[in-house]
Every structure is written in structure tokens, then in C-alpha cells.
Scaffold this motif. Structure first.
Motif, short mmCIF file in Angstrom:
data_model
loop_
_atom_site.label_atom_id
_atom_site.label_comp_id
_atom_site.label_asym_id
_atom_site.label_seq_id
_atom_site.Cartn_x
_atom_site.Cartn_y
_atom_site.Cartn_z
N MET A 22 0.61 -1.40 -0.46
CA MET A 22 -0.30 0.31 -0.06
C MET A 22 0.97 1.13 -0.01
N THR A 23 2.22 1.29 0.81
CA THR A 23 2.67 2.42 1.46
C THR A 23 3.76 2.52 -0.31
N ALA A 24 3.60 1.64 -0.73
CA ALA A 24 4.63 1.72 -1.91
C ALA A 24 4.19 2.81 -3.46
N GLY A 25 2.68 1.76 -3.18
CA GLY A 25 1.86 1.52 -4.86
C GLY A 25 1.16 3.14 -4.26
N LEU A 26 1.43 3.92 -2.95
CA LEU A 26 1.13 5.50 -3.13
C LEU A 26 1.66 6.15 -3.48
N MET A 27 3.17 6.28 -3.37
CA MET A 27 4.25 7.06 -3.38
C MET A 27 4.14 6.55 -5.39
N THR A 28 4.69 5.61 -6.01
CA THR A 28 4.99 5.72 -6.96
C THR A 28 3.33 5.94 -7.72
N VAL A 29 1.82 6.32 -7.13
CA VAL A 29 0.71 6.68 -7.94
C VAL A 29 0.70 7.97 -8.24
N GLN A 30 1.96 9.18 -7.00
CA GLN A 30 1.78 10.16 -7.21
C GLN A 30 2.59 10.76 -7.73
#
Length: 415
Positions: A358-366
């Protein structure tokens, strides 16, 4: 504890206030370590960007140094997520800090090639989602799965927002006094201090799983399990989708400031407005609302949080722009209730991998959202791009809320 029982405890709990979290000794150590490592990362990002520019005189490489802080998140969070469940949390956190400290130690050695500096930057960024996901999962051990976890998670998020505001200023002041390598040396101390706080300030707990598969297979299987479950998939997308669009005006703040004839001071205010709105709203929701009420506002706030961007259609001046950004930042307060849902839904043996993903995806989509906003601004005026982000983001958020309701993403409440 069953999902239903955990959800009931989370939703029905009265608000306790942030002071209750600080009464937990282990959390105080985690909080202090988070603050130190976060400031270290921010200062090192600024100092390393300046150092690379001094060594190469290349704006491209300097900008690439900063961008590399976000690009490896998806790789690290997907391929190494299994570490968070496979090994004891305290050991993972301490080792992550020590590896980052070792990377910084190499950076400050005179004569380190630029290619090595960039590679070390990538390594630190790849470690970050594993560290963050492991710490988030460990908070459930330290604070339990109820209101204290939600407030503790909220505090760490607030510190992250605040550190971004203060960190760049601190970094600028440091670089006015010491060399870039001198500033990076200071961050070496912050990583080591963080490791010491986590090692001696938190308890040793066993690993969540004893995987027999390879680390890569275990990490990928965690991602498959998360996205195969309709409820977890809906929840994680509720974290990601609004976040992808909310960053558009931040990515385009400089060209928009130029468009409305605002100076550097106005640009600084525009960059601060959204974090200020988010911090204020999150503090209010965390202090004033019960777990049940936080849960109830997730769907409506997630659905309408990007609507302030429609105000950009009028190409507003500085005052109205700041108001729109503060309102958009306040829309992020729905994540407190979403944190409740996520921790109540994810099985304990999957928690570290799920939270790392979840954390990795959040930074990636931002990062993707910033890049797409910049690309769109090559073809359309900035105010139209931000308006479009508000329209498209709201449409997708509404569809996602509809899907989340159908999937039963909100854990059931039993009174």
C-alpha cells in the motif's frame, strides 16, 4: 480476533485523543525515530541534489537525483515486501536504518562517482517502502488494532507532512552554512540515532510468518493475495486513486504562479497550503470524531475530496487558489477511517506485505500523477489541467466508492 470483532472495536471506540498514544512508551521511541529518519531523508535529498549539480553542472542529473527518490518505491515495495512478515519487525527496521546509514557514509566519501551516488539514492528509496510498511504493521503490535493504532498512524502521517514543510527550510539553512557533503554527514547521524531508538526502545517480537518459499515468491504472492480479495483491493485503491490526482496543482505550482503573476513568496504559500489543510483536518478528525464517525465519512469525503479543483476553471488569483488547495488537503482526512478498515480486514500473517504494498503504491501513483500533470500541461493551460484532474479524479473516486460499497469494503459493525 475475527475481522467482525476487530471492526466492531475499531468503529465503536470513543475518541481518545493523541495524548493517549504518547503514553505508550514504545510509540514514543517509534515517533522519535520516525522524525529523525524523515528529516535525514529530506535533508539528504536536497544536499545530494546540490552535490550532483556541483559535480556535473547538469540540471538533468540534478533533477534525476530528486526523482529517483520516488521511482524505486514500486520495485522495492513489490519485490521485497515479504521481508516485513518473514523477519521480526524490530530487526527489519533496525537493519533498514543501518543500510541507509551505510549508503550515506559512502556518499560523503570524496571522489565517490556520480553514478555511485545515484545508485545509492535508488537503494535508499527501494528500502523506504519496506521500512514504512514494516513499521505500520508493527504499530498494530505496539498500539493494538483499535483507536490507538489509527491515531498513531495519523501522527506519523502528520509528522511526514510537517517535515516536508520544515525539512526543505532546514536543508536550505544547512547548505548555507556547510557543504553538501557536510549536510549529508548530519543525516548519517539521524539514521544511526533512529536505529538505536528502535533497537533499544521497542520490544523484540517474532516474525508473523515462517515462509518456506523464496523471498521474491513470498513478496509477489502477498501482492496477489491482496488484489485477489475484493475488499482489500477496493480499500487499497481508495488510498491510491484520490492521491494520484490530488498532487496535480503541487506539480504545476511553479507554472501556475507564473500564469497569475505571483512571485516566489506566493509560490511558497501555494506549496504549503495543501499540507496545512491536510494537517488541520486530520488533527480535527483524530481529536473530535469517534472511530464509528471516522468510518462513516470515508465514502462521502473520498468521493468529493477533489471537487475544489473545479474552482481552477476560473483561473483564480492567489487568495482563492490557496483556499482551494487548503480544502483539497482537508479532503485527505478520510484516510483515518480507511486505516481502520484496512487493519481490520488484512489477515495478521499478510499485514506487513499488504501495508508495504500500500505504501509503495501510494508513492508510485503520486509520482505518476505528477508526471502526467506535467505532460498534460505541455498541451493545455495549467488551470485547465488542474480542473481536468478534479473532474477525472472525482469521476473515478465516485466509481471506486460505488465498487467499494458493493464489495463490502467497510467492515461490518456489531453492537
Amino acid at each position: 480476533m475475527s475481522t467482525e470483532t476487530r471492526a466492531s472495536a475499531l468503529d465503536a471506540a470513543p475518541p481518545q485523543g493523541y495524548g493517549a498514544v504518547f503514553r505508550v512508551r514504545e510509540f514514543r521511541a517509534v515517533f522519535a525515530a520516525h522524525l529523525l529518519s524523515l528529516l535525514g531523508v529530506i535533508v539528504s535529498e536536497i544536499a545530494l541534489t546540490v552535490l550532483v549539480y556541483e559535480l556535473t553542472n547538469s540540471p538533468l542529473l540534478s533533477a534525476l537525483t530528486f526523482a529517483l527518490g520516488m521511482l524505486p518505491y514500486l520495485i522495492g515495495g513489490t519485490l521485497f515486501a515479504g521481508v516485513a512478515d518473514r523477519y521480526p519487525a524490530r530487526r527489519v527496521l533496525v537493519v533498514c536504518d543501518l543500510v541507509c546509514a551505510a549508503c550515506v557514509a559512502v556518499m560523503i566519501v570524496p571522489g565517490t562517482p556520480v553514478a555511485a551516488l545515484l545508485a545509492l539514492r535508488v537503494l535508499i528509496a527501494a528500502i523506504a517502502p519496506v521500512f514504512t510498511g514494516t513499521r505500520m504493521a508493527a504499530l498494530t503490535d505496539i498500539l493494538g488494532e483499535g483507536d490507538l493504532f489509527v491515531l498513531g498512524r495519523s501522527l506519523l502521517r502528520i509528522v511526514s507532512q510537517s517535515a516536508q514543510l520544515a525539512g526543505f527550510g532546514v536543508g536550505g539553512i544547512l547548505l548555507a552554512v556547510v557543504s553538501p557533503r557536510g549536510a549529508i554527514t548530519i543525516t548519517l547521524g539521524t539514521f544511526l540515532a533512529s536505529a538505536a531508538l528502535l533497537r533499544f526502545g521497542t520490544k523484540a517480537r517474532p516474525a508473523r510468518t515462517r515462509g518456506s518459499a523464496t523471498l521474491l515468491r513470498e513478496s509477489l504472492s502477498g501482492a496477489r493475495l491482496v488484489f485477489a480479495d475484493r475488499r482489500m483491493r477496493a480499500q487499497i485503491l481508495l488510498f491510491w486513486i484520490p492521491a494520484m490526482f490530488v498532487v496535480a496543482p503541487e506539480a504545476l505550482a511553479a507554472p501556475y504562479a507564473a500564469h497569475i503573476g505571483a512571485g516566489p513568496a506566493a509560490l511558497g504559500l501555494m506549496m504549503c497550503a495543501m499540507p496545512v489543510g491536510h494537517i488541520a483536518a486530520e488533527l480535527w478528525v483524530g481529536t473530535r470524531l469517534s472511530g464509528r464517525t471516522r468510518s462513516r465519512i470515508v465514502y462521502p469525503v473520498a468521493a468529493v475530496g477533489l471537487l475544489p479543483y473545479l474552482g481552477y476553471a476560473m483561473a483564480p488569483g492567489l487568495g482563492l487558489t490557496l483556499l482551494l488547495l487548503v480544502l483539497a488537503g482537508a479532503g485527505g482526512a478520510y484516510v483515518l477511517g480507511l486505516d481502520q478498515w484496512f487493519v481490520a480486514t488484512v489477515p495478521e500473517e499478510l499485514r506487513g506485505r499488504a501495508m508495504t504494498l500500500m505504501t509503495a503504491g501510494l508513492m508510485t501513483v503520486q509520482g505518476a500523477g505528477m508526471a502526467l500533470a506535467g505532460l498534460a500541461a505541455e498541451f493545455w493551460p495549467v488551470h485547465q489541467v488542474v480542473t481536468g484532474a478534479g473532474v477525472l479524479g472525482t469521476a473515478l473516486s465516485v466509481l471506486l466508492v460505488w465498487e467499494a460499497r458493493r464489495a463490502g469494503a467497510e467492515p461490518p459493525v456489531h453492537t
